[in-house]
Design a protein around this motif. Structure first.
Motif, mmCIF file in Angstrom:
data_model
loop_
_atom_site.group_PDB
_atom_site.id
_atom_site.type_symbol
_atom_site.label_atom_id
_atom_site.label_comp_id
_atom_site.label_asym_id
_atom_site.label_seq_id
_atom_site.Cartn_x
_atom_site.Cartn_y
_atom_site.Cartn_z
ATOM 1 N N ASN A 161 1.222 3.108 8.033
ATOM 2 C CA ASN A 161 0.631 2.817 6.734
ATOM 3 C C ASN A 161 1.576 3.503 5.695
ATOM 4 O OD1 ASN A 161 -1.756 1.677 7.374
ATOM 5 N ND2 ASN A 161 -3.138 3.651 7.668
ATOM 6 N N ILE A 162 2.139 4.496 6.028
ATOM 7 C CA ILE A 162 3.263 5.136 5.173
ATOM 8 C C ILE A 162 4.430 4.154 4.995
ATOM 9 C CG2 ILE A 162 4.911 6.785 4.926
ATOM 10 C CD1 ILE A 162 3.102 8.777 6.352
ATOM 11 N N LYS A 163 5.032 3.464 5.812
ATOM 12 C CA LYS A 163 5.986 2.764 5.946
ATOM 13 C C LYS A 163 5.538 1.258 5.066
ATOM 14 C CE LYS A 163 8.337 3.657 10.157
ATOM 15 N NZ LYS A 163 8.894 3.182 11.253
ATOM 16 N N GLU A 164 4.052 0.800 5.169
ATOM 17 C CA GLU A 164 3.772 -0.285 4.485
ATOM 18 C C GLU A 164 3.527 0.085 2.937
ATOM 19 O OE1 GLU A 164 0.239 -1.542 6.247
ATOM 20 O OE2 GLU A 164 1.447 -2.624 8.047
ATOM 21 N N ALA A 165 3.280 1.374 2.616
ATOM 22 C CA ALA A 165 2.617 1.752 1.407
ATOM 23 C C ALA A 165 4.227 1.824 0.618
ATOM 24 C CB ALA A 165 2.174 2.938 1.394
ATOM 25 N N GLU A 166 5.298 2.450 1.414
ATOM 26 C CA GLU A 166 6.490 2.497 0.592
ATOM 27 C C GLU A 166 7.234 1.126 0.398
ATOM 28 O OE1 GLU A 166 8.650 4.786 3.539
ATOM 29 O OE2 GLU A 166 8.058 6.678 2.883
ATOM 30 N N ILE A 167 6.896 0.194 1.033
ATOM 31 C CA ILE A 167 7.327 -1.090 0.939
ATOM 32 C C ILE A 167 6.524 -1.677 -0.504
ATOM 33 C CG2 ILE A 167 7.038 -3.618 1.497
ATOM 34 C CD1 ILE A 167 7.665 -2.406 4.237
ATOM 35 N N SER A 168 5.259 -1.487 -0.349
ATOM 36 C CA SER A 168 4.446 -2.010 -1.733
ATOM 37 C C SER A 168 4.893 -1.283 -2.752
ATOM 38 C CB SER A 168 2.836 -1.863 -1.197
ATOM 39 O OG SER A 168 2.472 -0.612 -1.212
ATOM 40 N N MET A 169 5.182 -0.099 -2.620
ATOM 41 C CA MET A 169 5.749 0.805 -3.994
ATOM 42 C C MET A 169 6.765 0.196 -4.705
ATOM 43 S SD MET A 169 5.765 4.795 -3.987
ATOM 44 C CE MET A 169 6.562 5.247 -2.583
ATOM 45 N N GLU A 170 7.576 -0.546 -4.066
ATOM 46 C CA GLU A 170 8.846 -1.118 -4.523
ATOM 47 C C GLU A 170 8.415 -2.159 -5.594
ATOM 48 O OE1 GLU A 170 11.330 -2.822 -1.697
ATOM 49 O OE2 GLU A 170 11.294 -0.699 -0.342
ATOM 50 N N PHE A 171 7.237 -2.856 -5.670
ATOM 51 C CA PHE A 171 6.847 -3.814 -6.112
ATOM 52 C C PHE A 171 5.590 -3.481 -7.236
ATOM 53 C CE2 PHE A 171 7.899 -5.629 -2.118
ATOM 54 C CZ PHE A 171 8.994 -6.413 -2.470
#
Length: 78
Positions: free
Chosen positions: A29-39
């Motif tokens: 979940n942390i990794k997925e959230a970091e990816i979505s944070m970019e957008f």
């Protein structure tokens, strides 16, 4: 008449495994959230960062609890 509201016995035999799974899910979940944070926009990105901070604290707690459970298992306490 029997009491149907008796609690189930406390079975902690799989606690370490369950905690490991929870930790893995949290890391994902942390990794997925970091990816979505970019957008995300700045406000949403800040909320995601705050949530990831909480996730990291929870991850630390999972790891500490796994160590405690593993030590207790070695000592035959659980």
């Amino acid at each position: 008449m029997s009491n149907q509201n008796t609690p189930k016995p406390d079975d902690r035999s799989d606690n370490v495994e369950r905690l490991q799974e929870m930790a893995q899910n949290t890391k994902k979940n942390i990794k997925e959230a970091e990816i979505s944070m970019e957008f995300a926009g700045p406000e949403v990105a800040q909320k995601i960062k705050e949530k990831n901070d909480r996730r990291n604290k929870a991850l630390d707690a999972f790891i500490a609890e796994m160590k405690d459970e593993a030590e207790a298992r070695k000592k035959g306490l659980k």
